[in-house]
Design a protein around this motif. Structure first.
Motif, PDB file in Angstrom:
ATOM      1  N   GLU B 163      54.835  36.262  46.203  1.00 63.46           N
ATOM      2  CA  GLU B 163      54.261  35.304  45.687  1.00 63.46           C
ATOM      3  C   GLU B 163      54.374  33.823  46.515  1.00 63.46           C
ATOM      4  N   PRO B 164      55.412  33.474  47.141  1.00 63.21           N
ATOM      5  CA  PRO B 164      55.396  32.317  47.974  1.00 63.21           C
ATOM      6  C   PRO B 164      54.495  32.547  49.263  1.00 63.21           C
ATOM      7  N   ALA B 165      54.280  33.725  49.793  1.00 67.56           N
ATOM      8  CA  ALA B 165      53.586  34.054  50.855  1.00 67.56           C
ATOM      9  C   ALA B 165      51.986  33.858  50.562  1.00 67.56           C
ATOM     10  N   LEU B 166      51.661  34.286  49.515  1.00 69.89           N
ATOM     11  CA  LEU B 166      50.307  34.229  48.947  1.00 69.89           C
ATOM     12  C   LEU B 166      50.036  32.684  48.676  1.00 69.89           C
ATOM     13  N   ALA B 167      50.973  31.855  47.998  1.00 65.68           N
ATOM     14  CA  ALA B 167      50.918  30.445  48.121  1.00 65.68           C
ATOM     15  C   ALA B 167      50.257  29.668  49.387  1.00 65.68           C
ATOM     16  N   GLY B 170      47.005  30.084  50.609  1.00 63.62           N
ATOM     17  CA  GLY B 170      46.023  28.933  49.892  1.00 63.62           C
ATOM     18  C   GLY B 170      46.160  27.421  50.331  1.00 63.62           C
ATOM     19  N   ALA B 171      47.491  27.460  50.738  1.00 62.26           N
ATOM     20  CA  ALA B 171      48.063  25.917  51.319  1.00 62.26           C
ATOM     21  C   ALA B 171      47.437  25.953  52.727  1.00 62.26           C
ATOM     22  N   ASP B 203      45.974  30.599  44.126  1.00 65.68           N
ATOM     23  CA  ASP B 203      45.335  31.838  44.814  1.00 65.68           C
ATOM     24  C   ASP B 203      43.978  32.013  44.427  1.00 65.68           C
ATOM     25  N   CYS B 204      43.439  31.406  43.789  1.00 61.50           N
ATOM     26  CA  CYS B 204      41.997  31.781  43.326  1.00 61.50           C
ATOM     27  C   CYS B 204      41.191  30.608  43.904  1.00 61.50           C
ATOM     28  N   PHE B 278      40.316  35.581  47.336  1.00 59.17           N
ATOM     29  CA  PHE B 278      41.745  35.438  46.582  1.00 59.17           C
ATOM     30  C   PHE B 278      42.703  35.667  47.720  1.00 59.17           C
ATOM     31  N   SER B 279      43.845  34.753  47.726  1.00 59.91           N
ATOM     32  CA  SER B 279      44.862  34.674  48.966  1.00 59.91           C
ATOM     33  C   SER B 279      45.421  36.282  49.148  1.00 59.91           C
TER      34      SER B 279
END
Lengths: 323, 355
Positions: B163-167, B170-171, B203-204, B278-279
């Motif tokens: 989840e942190p890598a996906l965030a 997005g960032a 992520d969206c 999506f991320s």
């Protein structure tokens, strides 16, 4: 002529519903009929892979697939996602997991809802079983959802796929794919101005700044020049019949006696004709060039019909470009 | 350095324009939204509608709930005298592919490609369920975020991301979009709560309205219209088996196959514009395309910063081409997707002439 200023744009609810009737081939018919009977069927490929839900053609070889097998109503979650706020038409109204489930005996996974108390109760690899819908009709929704299964001992798992002839009494041969989508329709700037003017019993179009043609109703662009139409122009109220037809078939839910005349009418000042019904004159006396004016009814949001003005007919040359 | 061509004709992107992407645009009809970008690409090349050999558009009536809306937006092109025109019910990247084929056949030397999506009138998550298999999937209404979340979970379970890598994806995308005046989300935005876990709001993609247009030209025409044309040295599109449960959601073999056929792996690229709404999908695409850390991914901000459905893929090609035209890239890959969980994928390789 006034420069078009942006009015408050109109909005209205718009519902689009479409109940498509779809026929089923032999494989999908057997699968969905099986669900109605509480049996889950898959199809075996020539490589021995069992696909659930079954497909009619092997995605790897394009070979036709017809060898049906029965698999267990229990299986394993291969991946999942927690849906904390179900959307209106989804299988469960309470929060649930979407899950891909590989049923025992199958090599591929089926997507459905998984009823679980919370995301902490769901994990990849967990054991689940089918919860059947109380009333079943032969549709994927005959599976109400999956639910967690008590962890089974390895030996207790219902193993492989067993051959099935796919034959049921009264097989399901079609489904109705119901759908409803809700929109908020906005006609945009140009048509908002047109509709607002109609409520004052006026007809406005927009002029192309390049070719100077006046479009009624306006769509915001000149299709000939590909530029925005900007200058608002009031047209009519009277106009000329450019062409017409005599309608002899009574439309359902339409309270108009046949025969009647439906015509293209070029309002004075307009660069193209709009269409409307002609009244106040016997149908067989309507003619090209007839001068007409709109007739509004109380509460009507657009002209109910057009009637003769009593003026002499327009010369053909006056409207020949608008036919 | 001479460019290698594997096709009958050299075809390049010579102009690109996009609208500002907005959450809603009630005051504009679709044609009013499209017209400015059409005028921009025509002005950039000096071409008039009557000089364009072929016109092709991509859109979907389901987004705005307007039947045959593409015939209305054609009003913005100026179709008189009659033009050669076509439409795909797909992202405009596929309209560009059709136009590229048309030019390869020799039937046209130039093409105008445009795409638009007005998602604001409806609920795009629900609308997109109607593109799913009508027998086994559509009756369950699994929405686009839910399906992407299944893919994200599969990636996390496989140890390919967390989840942190996906965030961070997005960032990074929205930080990059700070330099893109058209993007809908720019700079830091909150990661937010779960939409469908494990995907959070960050992520969206944003939901919005927007349009884009591209002009393609062949050979010397391209050189005349553009100082540094972005040559399409390869383009290909592929599709996965339609059953989601038949696929390995952590991989995208169709993207890899399309990339092979487009010649991506023949030489390194410096830029990638990936259509990853999506991320988690960026993770899949980076793997499928073999992109290393040295490749600049989505300098425009990508679909996480602006995702006008049906135009976002064409915009990836346009952004990659614009970067080549600005001499910020010499060889770029652009990717477009359509359908759930990267169902269909198009890959284009673009190159600028080397001095």
């Amino acid at each position: 002529m006034t420069a078009a200023s942006p009015p408050e744009v109109l909005r209205a609810p718009l519902v689009v519903e479409f109940p498509f009737t779809r026929s089923l081939g032999p494989v999908q018919s057997a699968f969905l009929t099986g669900l109605r009977e509480g049996v889950v069927l898959g199809v075996r490929t020539s490589a021995g892979q069992v696909m659930v839900p079954p497909v009619e053609y092997d995605p790897a070889t394009a070979e036709e697939l017809r060898e049906l097998v029965e698999v267990a109503p229990t299986g394993t979650v291969t991946t999942w996602a927690w849906n904390g706020e179900p959307r209106p038409q989804q299988p469960l109204a309470t929060p649930f997991a979407w899950a891909l489930v590989r049923l025992d005996g199958a090599d591929t996974a089926l997507l459905h809802a998984l009823d679980a108390p919370g995301p902490e109760a769901v994990r990849t690899g967990m054991r689940v079983r089918v919860r059947w819908a109380a009333e079943r009709t032969g549709a994927i929704t005959d599976i109400a959802c999956f639910e967690p299964e008590q962890e089974a001992e390895e030996g207790e798992r219902q193993g492989g796929a067993v051959p099935h002839d796919g034959v049921f009494d009264e097989p399901v041969t079609g489904i109705v794919a119901e759908a409803r989508l809700d929109y908020t329709y906005s006609p945009g700037r140009a048509q908002t101005a047109y509709i607002n003017a109609l409520s004052e019993r006026r007809t406005v179009g927009e002029r192309c700044p390049s070719c100077h043609k006046v479009y009624v109703p306006p769509r915001g662009a000149c299709p000939t020049c590909g530029v925005a139409t900007t200058d608002r122009v009031e047209v009519g109220p009277a106009g000329t019949v450019t062409t017409f037809c005599i309608v002899n078939i009574k439309a359902k839910n339409l309270d108009i006696e046949v025969p009647y005349v439906y015509a293209h009418i070029a309002l004075d000042g307009a660069g193209l004709a709009l269409h409307g019904r002609i009244g106040g004159i016997p149908y067989d006396q309507v003619r090209m060039g007839l001068r007409v004016e709109p007739v509004w009814t109380d509460g009507g949001r657009y002209p109910d019909h057009y009637r003769p003005t009593g003026e002499p007919d327009a010369d053909y040359d006056a409207y020949k470009e608008l036919i | 350095m001479p460019r290698q061509s594997r096709h009958a004709r050299d075809v390049a992107v010579v102009a690109f324009a996009q609208s500002d992407h907005l959450r809603r645009s009630d005051e504009l009809s679709e044609v009013e939204m499209v017209m400015p970008v059409l005028h921009q690409v025509l002005a950039a090349t000096g071409l008039k509608t009557g000089e364009i050999g072929f016109t092709c558009s991509g859109s979907s009536d389901y987004l705005a709930g307007r039947a045959f809306s593409f015939t209305m937006t054609l009003d913005g092109v100026g179709a008189w005298p009659p033009i050669s025109e076509s439409h795909v019910e797909m992202d405009g990247a596929w309209a560009l592919y059709e136009a590229w084929v048309k030019i390869q056949t020799g039937e046209a030397d130039t093409a105008l490609v445009y795409a638009y999506g007005k998602s604001s009138p409806g609920s795009v998550r629900d609308v997109l369920t109607r593109q799913l298999d009508p027998y086994y999937l559509a009756p369950l209404w699994p929405d686009s975020v839910a399906l992407a979340a299944l893919q994200a979970r599969a990636l996390i379970d496989a140890g390919e991301t967390d989840e942190p890598a996906l965030a961070a994806i997005g960032a990074r995308s929205r930080a990059a979009a700070a330099g893109n005046p058209h993007a809908q989300l720019r700079g830091a935005v909150p990661q937010g709560g779960y939409q469908v876990a494990p995907l959070r709001t960050g992520d969206c993609p944003p939901i919005g309205d927007g349009a884009a247009a591209v002009i393609l030209a062949a050979g010397d025409t391209a050189r005349r219209l553009c100082e540094r044309p972005a040559w399409i040295t390869g383009i290909d599109h592929r599709i996965e088996a339609h059953g989601l449960g038949l696929r390995d959601l952590t991989d995208s073999p169709s993207t890899r196959t399309a990339a092979e056929h487009a010649g991506l792996f023949d030489a390194p690229v410096d830029t990638a514009e990936l259509h990853a709404p999506f991320s988690s999908q960026e993770v899949v695409l980076r793997k499928a395309l073999g992109l290393g850390e040295d490749v600049t991914v989505n300098p425009s901000g990508g679909a996480l910063a602006a995702n006008p459905v049906m135009a976002a893929g064409l915009i990836r090609i346009g952004e990659a081409a614009a970067r080549i035209q600005r001499r910020e890239s010499d060889r770029a890959v652009a990717h477009a997707t359509s359908g759930p969980c990267l169902q269909q994928n198009l890959v284009a390789v673009l190159e600028g002439d080397r001095a």
